[in-house]
Design a protein around this motif. Structure first.
Motif, PDB file in Angstrom:
ATOM      1  N   ARG A  17      -4.144   1.069 -10.133  1.00 24.24           N
ATOM      2  CA  ARG A  17      -2.944   1.860  -9.920  1.00 24.24           C
ATOM      3  C   ARG A  17      -2.521   2.516 -11.232  1.00 24.24           C
ATOM      4  O   ARG A  17      -2.959   2.105 -12.311  1.00 24.24           O
ATOM      5  CB  ARG A  17      -1.829   0.957  -9.385  1.00 24.24           C
ATOM      6  CG  ARG A  17      -2.055   0.493  -7.968  1.00 24.24           C
ATOM      7  CD  ARG A  17      -1.042  -0.521  -7.540  1.00 24.24           C
ATOM      8  NE  ARG A  17      -1.278  -1.796  -8.204  1.00 24.24           N
ATOM      9  CZ  ARG A  17      -0.544  -2.882  -8.007  1.00 24.24           C
ATOM     10  NH1 ARG A  17       0.477  -2.846  -7.173  1.00 24.24           N
ATOM     11  NH2 ARG A  17      -0.821  -3.991  -8.635  1.00 24.24           N
ATOM     12  N   THR A  77       0.832  -1.200   0.000  1.00 24.38           N
ATOM     13  CA  THR A  77       0.000   0.000   0.000  1.00 24.38           C
ATOM     14  C   THR A  77       0.868   1.252   0.000  1.00 24.38           C
ATOM     15  O   THR A  77       0.606   2.212  -0.737  1.00 24.38           O
ATOM     16  CB  THR A  77      -0.922  -0.003   1.229  1.00 24.38           C
ATOM     17  OG1 THR A  77      -1.711  -1.184   1.212  1.00 24.38           O
ATOM     18  CG2 THR A  77      -1.828   1.200   1.241  1.00 24.38           C
ATOM     19  N   GLU A  86     -11.768   7.271   1.069  1.00 29.33           N
ATOM     20  CA  GLU A  86     -11.602   6.293  -0.004  1.00 29.33           C
ATOM     21  C   GLU A  86     -10.131   6.011  -0.271  1.00 29.33           C
ATOM     22  O   GLU A  86      -9.767   4.914  -0.646  1.00 29.33           O
ATOM     23  CB  GLU A  86     -12.275   6.813  -1.282  1.00 29.33           C
ATOM     24  CG  GLU A  86     -13.791   6.875  -1.199  1.00 29.33           C
ATOM     25  CD  GLU A  86     -14.419   5.502  -1.127  1.00 29.33           C
ATOM     26  OE1 GLU A  86     -13.814   4.553  -1.662  1.00 29.33           O
ATOM     27  OE2 GLU A  86     -15.492   5.372  -0.518  1.00 29.33           O
ATOM     28  N   GLU A  87      -9.283   7.053  -0.070  1.00 28.22           N
ATOM     29  CA  GLU A  87      -7.870   6.892  -0.396  1.00 28.22           C
ATOM     30  C   GLU A  87      -7.072   6.264   0.744  1.00 28.22           C
ATOM     31  O   GLU A  87      -5.872   6.061   0.608  1.00 28.22           O
ATOM     32  CB  GLU A  87      -7.265   8.247  -0.759  1.00 28.22           C
ATOM     33  CG  GLU A  87      -7.841   8.827  -2.035  1.00 28.22           C
ATOM     34  CD  GLU A  87      -7.098  10.074  -2.463  1.00 28.22           C
ATOM     35  OE1 GLU A  87      -6.093  10.396  -1.799  1.00 28.22           O
ATOM     36  OE2 GLU A  87      -7.509  10.724  -3.427  1.00 28.22           O
ATOM     37  N   LYS A  88      -7.730   6.023   1.895  1.00 25.17           N
ATOM     38  CA  LYS A  88      -7.044   5.407   3.009  1.00 25.17           C
ATOM     39  C   LYS A  88      -7.052   3.883   2.945  1.00 25.17           C
ATOM     40  O   LYS A  88      -6.497   3.227   3.800  1.00 25.17           O
ATOM     41  CB  LYS A  88      -7.671   5.847   4.327  1.00 25.17           C
ATOM     42  CG  LYS A  88      -7.501   7.334   4.631  1.00 25.17           C
ATOM     43  CD  LYS A  88      -8.103   7.673   5.974  1.00 25.17           C
ATOM     44  CE  LYS A  88      -7.956   9.167   6.268  1.00 25.17           C
ATOM     45  NZ  LYS A  88      -8.560   9.520   7.570  1.00 25.17           N
ATOM     46  N   LYS A  89      -7.712   3.345   1.933  1.00 20.41           N
ATOM     47  CA  LYS A  89      -7.797   1.903   1.832  1.00 20.41           C
ATOM     48  C   LYS A  89      -6.460   1.309   1.393  1.00 20.41           C
ATOM     49  O   LYS A  89      -5.665   1.953   0.715  1.00 20.41           O
ATOM     50  CB  LYS A  89      -8.895   1.509   0.849  1.00 20.41           C
ATOM     51  CG  LYS A  89     -10.299   1.855   1.341  1.00 20.41           C
ATOM     52  CD  LYS A  89     -11.343   1.370   0.361  1.00 20.41           C
ATOM     53  CE  LYS A  89     -12.749   1.666   0.878  1.00 20.41           C
ATOM     54  NZ  LYS A  89     -13.790   1.197  -0.058  1.00 20.41           N
ATOM     55  N   THR A  90      -6.272   0.062   1.770  1.00 20.76           N
ATOM     56  CA  THR A  90      -5.062  -0.644   1.379  1.00 20.76           C
ATOM     57  C   THR A  90      -5.212  -1.234  -0.016  1.00 20.76           C
ATOM     58  O   THR A  90      -6.290  -1.164  -0.631  1.00 20.76           O
ATOM     59  CB  THR A  90      -4.747  -1.758   2.382  1.00 20.76           C
ATOM     60  OG1 THR A  90      -5.813  -2.710   2.352  1.00 20.76           O
ATOM     61  CG2 THR A  90      -4.610  -1.202   3.785  1.00 20.76           C
ATOM     62  N   TYR A 141       0.354   3.571  -3.114  1.00 25.58           N
ATOM     63  CA  TYR A 141      -0.459   4.765  -2.876  1.00 25.58           C
ATOM     64  C   TYR A 141       0.262   5.828  -2.064  1.00 25.58           C
ATOM     65  O   TYR A 141      -0.217   6.948  -1.946  1.00 25.58           O
ATOM     66  CB  TYR A 141      -1.754   4.384  -2.138  1.00 25.58           C
ATOM     67  CG  TYR A 141      -2.614   3.417  -2.922  1.00 25.58           C
ATOM     68  CD1 TYR A 141      -2.691   3.472  -4.300  1.00 25.58           C
ATOM     69  CD2 TYR A 141      -3.346   2.439  -2.262  1.00 25.58           C
ATOM     70  CE1 TYR A 141      -3.463   2.585  -5.014  1.00 25.58           C
ATOM     71  CE2 TYR A 141      -4.131   1.539  -2.962  1.00 25.58           C
ATOM     72  CZ  TYR A 141      -4.190   1.610  -4.348  1.00 25.58           C
ATOM     73  OH  TYR A 141      -4.961   0.734  -5.049  1.00 25.58           O
ATOM     74  N   GLU A 189      -7.899  -3.833  -0.017  1.00 25.00           N
ATOM     75  CA  GLU A 189      -9.276  -3.353   0.089  1.00 25.00           C
ATOM     76  C   GLU A 189      -9.706  -2.514  -1.098  1.00 25.00           C
ATOM     77  O   GLU A 189     -10.878  -2.504  -1.472  1.00 25.00           O
ATOM     78  CB  GLU A 189      -9.432  -2.512   1.368  1.00 25.00           C
ATOM     79  CG  GLU A 189      -9.160  -3.280   2.633  1.00 25.00           C
ATOM     80  CD  GLU A 189      -9.054  -2.384   3.837  1.00 25.00           C
ATOM     81  OE1 GLU A 189      -9.163  -2.900   4.958  1.00 25.00           O
ATOM     82  OE2 GLU A 189      -8.868  -1.159   3.652  1.00 25.00           O
ATOM     83  N   SER A 190      -8.767  -1.789  -1.696  1.00 23.00           N
ATOM     84  CA  SER A 190      -9.121  -0.852  -2.751  1.00 23.00           C
ATOM     85  C   SER A 190      -9.375  -1.585  -4.056  1.00 23.00           C
ATOM     86  O   SER A 190      -8.736  -2.599  -4.366  1.00 23.00           O
ATOM     87  CB  SER A 190      -8.003   0.170  -2.930  1.00 23.00           C
ATOM     88  OG  SER A 190      -8.309   1.051  -3.977  1.00 23.00           O
ATOM     89  N   SER A 191     -10.297  -1.036  -4.805  1.00 24.65           N
ATOM     90  CA  SER A 191     -10.623  -1.616  -6.110  1.00 24.65           C
ATOM     91  C   SER A 191     -10.172  -0.748  -7.257  1.00 24.65           C
ATOM     92  O   SER A 191     -10.349  -1.115  -8.415  1.00 24.65           O
ATOM     93  CB  SER A 191     -12.137  -1.856  -6.210  1.00 24.65           C
ATOM     94  OG  SER A 191     -12.832  -0.618  -6.065  1.00 24.65           O
ATOM     95  N   LYS A 192      -9.597   0.432  -6.936  1.00 23.34           N
ATOM     96  CA  LYS A 192      -9.184   1.327  -8.017  1.00 23.34           C
ATOM     97  C   LYS A 192      -7.883   0.835  -8.634  1.00 23.34           C
ATOM     98  O   LYS A 192      -7.070   0.166  -7.985  1.00 23.34           O
ATOM     99  CB  LYS A 192      -9.019   2.746  -7.493  1.00 23.34           C
ATOM    100  CG  LYS A 192      -7.844   2.934  -6.537  1.00 23.34           C
ATOM    101  CD  LYS A 192      -7.670   4.385  -6.178  1.00 23.34           C
ATOM    102  CE  LYS A 192      -6.430   4.582  -5.312  1.00 23.34           C
ATOM    103  NZ  LYS A 192      -6.216   5.994  -4.986  1.00 23.34           N
TER     104      LYS A 192
END
Length: 588
Positions: free
Chosen positions: A182, A138, A170-174, A142, A177-180
């Motif tokens: 990179r 992460t 939303e940007e604190k996700k790992t 990020y 967890e995140s689906s966006k």
């Protein structure tokens, strides 16, 4: 104090003594119980006769003194704080007692503190491997991760890397967890998975659409790189050493005799037919030292006979020089060749003996004219050549092969100086090259503790021999009949392989008794194949019987390492040894 024994039936002492003679079975059947009473001696009635005294002492029993248990110690046992395991169960007071001994008055408070590493005391902490990798990825992707220094009571959402006020939830996700996507995931790849398209098929190797691959710098970039390299060379960071100017010195007055023959022609009046192709009928063990050649200022690396006649001896030394010596008559030093900056590792003649090559630690292989002393050409692969030799076939005398420190066997053409073949399969520096099977194949050994067999001009090994019990074999020699390979092994043994089709190790032929670990001591066969001779790290020379592997003889030949031992091909009992003391000795 006396202990009187009686019975619960109420009988007196006399009856008790009489009943004491009864058996235990009768006592138990009578239902009486035995009682022992301790009575002081001064309270006993004085006996009237000797018989009554004997009767009173008959019932006396010696009482054992009180014994304390072994574990009940008055002094506490000292527990050494450096021990990791205790052999007893200490008490609380013993375990937490102060350390025995005077306190060091010169220790500071910092040095008195308990440490388990140089910088202080580190407590072991546990974190899940998944969580650690998740936070690491992460942070890499990020730029933020959970704060590892935060306590359990603190906010679990505290992060490092970006401000919590600026970053939305939303940007604190790992990464887990995140689906966006990179940033790198948005790049499009070139795709062509059609296997029918032979030339355009990409598969998983297709690059990115906007990717630029520059395999070779353009003209301007190439010039800029050349300028940078030239500046570095001036500063001394990169030293492109040019080969040393070659020269040679003739030590004899006349290069030709009265018949116009050079020193390359074998003598005919020495009592031995040096042109004969048949070996002596029977060989014998050498008994005495007959000559010593002196001239090298440092240790000798290798010595070789002149081809066929063996009337000359060539030596390469750590003093960067190569010398040729007479074996018969005056036994003079004929010529010295200068051309290497560092120690000479190997020397070898061609079939006719008119040319020879020398390989040095200055990374150059040089081709010399034996008679005139001129250096014809030099070759280098920027790596140290550990062994170098000509191809044994008469029609391939223009080819030389060398085993180098970068795991390769390189073949040069001496006519144009180009590399015509590379054999790159070893995993360590190549130590030896030996031609077998009428020169159609060759065997190489390496520091990777393996033996490989190659077809000539085929850069893929046809046989690979490696075993967990094998050690590296820095020196290999072929038998006169071409059937066996004797290999000097680093575990102080000489092992033998078959030089025919299978190249199998002969377990019955193992020669031991010498110390060669760490040194590439040379081996040689007697001309009739009855003996095997070897050098030793202690300066000794060993001779074994070839058939029985029995050690026949050993003697002190040199003060340093005896690096080479050669049996004369035309003499039944003459041996040459060379050592790190700079001497070459002749034995008969």
């Amino acid at each position: 104090m006396l202990a009187l024994r009686g019975y619960g039936s109420g009988s007196d002492a006399g009856s008790g003594s009489g009943s004491g003679s009864e058996s235990d079975g009768e006592k138990e059947s009578g239902g009486s119980s035995e009682v022992a009473v301790a009575v002081p001696l001064h309270l006993l009635p004085r006996p009237s006769s000797t018989s009554s005294v004997a009767a009173a002492l008959a019932v006396a029993v010696c009482a054992a003194p009180p014994v304390l248990p072994q574990d009940n110690r008055s002094e506490p046992r000292v527990v050494n704080p450096a021990l990791k395991e205790l052999q007893h169960n200490p008490t609380y007071d013993e375990l937490y007692a102060p350390i025995v001994g005077p306190e060091n008055p010169f220790q500071s408070q910092h040095s008195k503190a308990s440490k388990n590493m140089l910088s202080g005391f580190v407590e072991k902490a546990h974190i899940s491997e998944f969580q650690f990798e998740n936070q690491r990825r992460t942070f890499t992707s990020y730029g933020h991760a959970l704060d590892p220094t935060a306590d359990d009571d603190a906010d679990p959402s505290s992060i490092v890397g970006i401000s919590s006020t600026i970053a939305p939830p939303e940007e604190k996700k790992t990464v887990f967890e995140s689906s966006k996507q990179r940033p790198l995931d948005k790049r499009k790849r070139k795709k062509n998975n059609n296997p029918e398209d032979i030339e355009g098929f990409l598969g998983p190797w297709g690059g990115y659409v906007d990717e630029k691959r520059i395999m070779k710098p353009s003209g301007e970039e190439a010039e800029a790189l050349e300028e940078i390299v030239a500046k570095r060379q001036k500063r001394g960071k990169i030293q492109d050493e040019k080969p040393l100017e070659e020269k040679s010195i003739l030590h004899i007055s006349d290069s030709v005799d009265y018949q116009g023959r050079t020193f390359l022609c074998p003598p005919q009046d020495v009592g031995v037919n040096l042109k004969s192709d048949t070996p002596p009928d029977r060989c014998f063990l050498p008994k005495s030292h007959i000559h010593t050649w002196k001239g090298h200022t440092k240790g000798i690396s290798t010595v070789k006979w002149f081809p066929r006649s063996a009337h000359l001896l060539i030596s390469g030394s750590m003093d960067c020089r190569v010398k040729i010596w007479e074996v018969y008559k005056e036994r003079r030093c004929i010529r010295t060749y200068y051309g290497h900056r560092q120690a000479v590792r190997d020397v070898n003649f061609n079939n006719a003996g008119k040319l020879f090559i020398s390989a040095g630690y200055d990374r150059y292989i040089k081709l010399w004219d034996t008679e005139t002393g001129d250096c014809i050409s030099h070759f280098t692969s920027r790596k140290i050549p550990y062994c170098a030799k000509f191809h044994p076939d008469d029609d391939k005398q223009h080819l030389i092969v060398a085993g180098t420190s970068d795991k390769k066997i390189i073949c040069w053409d001496t006519r144009n100086g180009e590399i015509v073949q590379e054999y790159d399969r070893h995993l360590g520096a190549v130590n030896s090259i030996t031609f077998v099977d009428e020169n159609r194949r060759f065997v190489t050994t390496s520091d990777d503790k393996s033996l490989r067999v190659w077809e000539w001009d085929t850069p893929v090994d046809m046989k690979y021999i490696a075993d967990p019990t094998m050690h590296s074999m820095p020196f290999v020699t072929s038998s006169p009949n071409g059937k066996w390979l004797a290999c000097q092994s680093m575990d102080n043994k000489v092992v033998v392989f078959s030089a025919l089709n299978r190249f199998k190790m002969n377990r019955k032929k193992t020669f031991t008794g010498h110390m060669v670990a760490g040194y590439a001591c040379g081996l040689d066969y007697s001309p009739d194949m009855s003996y095997l001779i070897s050098g030793d790290a202690d300066g000794k020379c060993y001779v074994w019987d070839w058939k029985t592997t029995k050690l026949y003889k050993k003697w002190k030949a040199h003060d340093g390492v005896c690096i080479s031992a050669l049996w004369h091909p035309h003499e039944p009992s003459k041996v040459v040894t060379a050592g790190w003391d700079g001497l070459i000795k002749y034995w008969d």
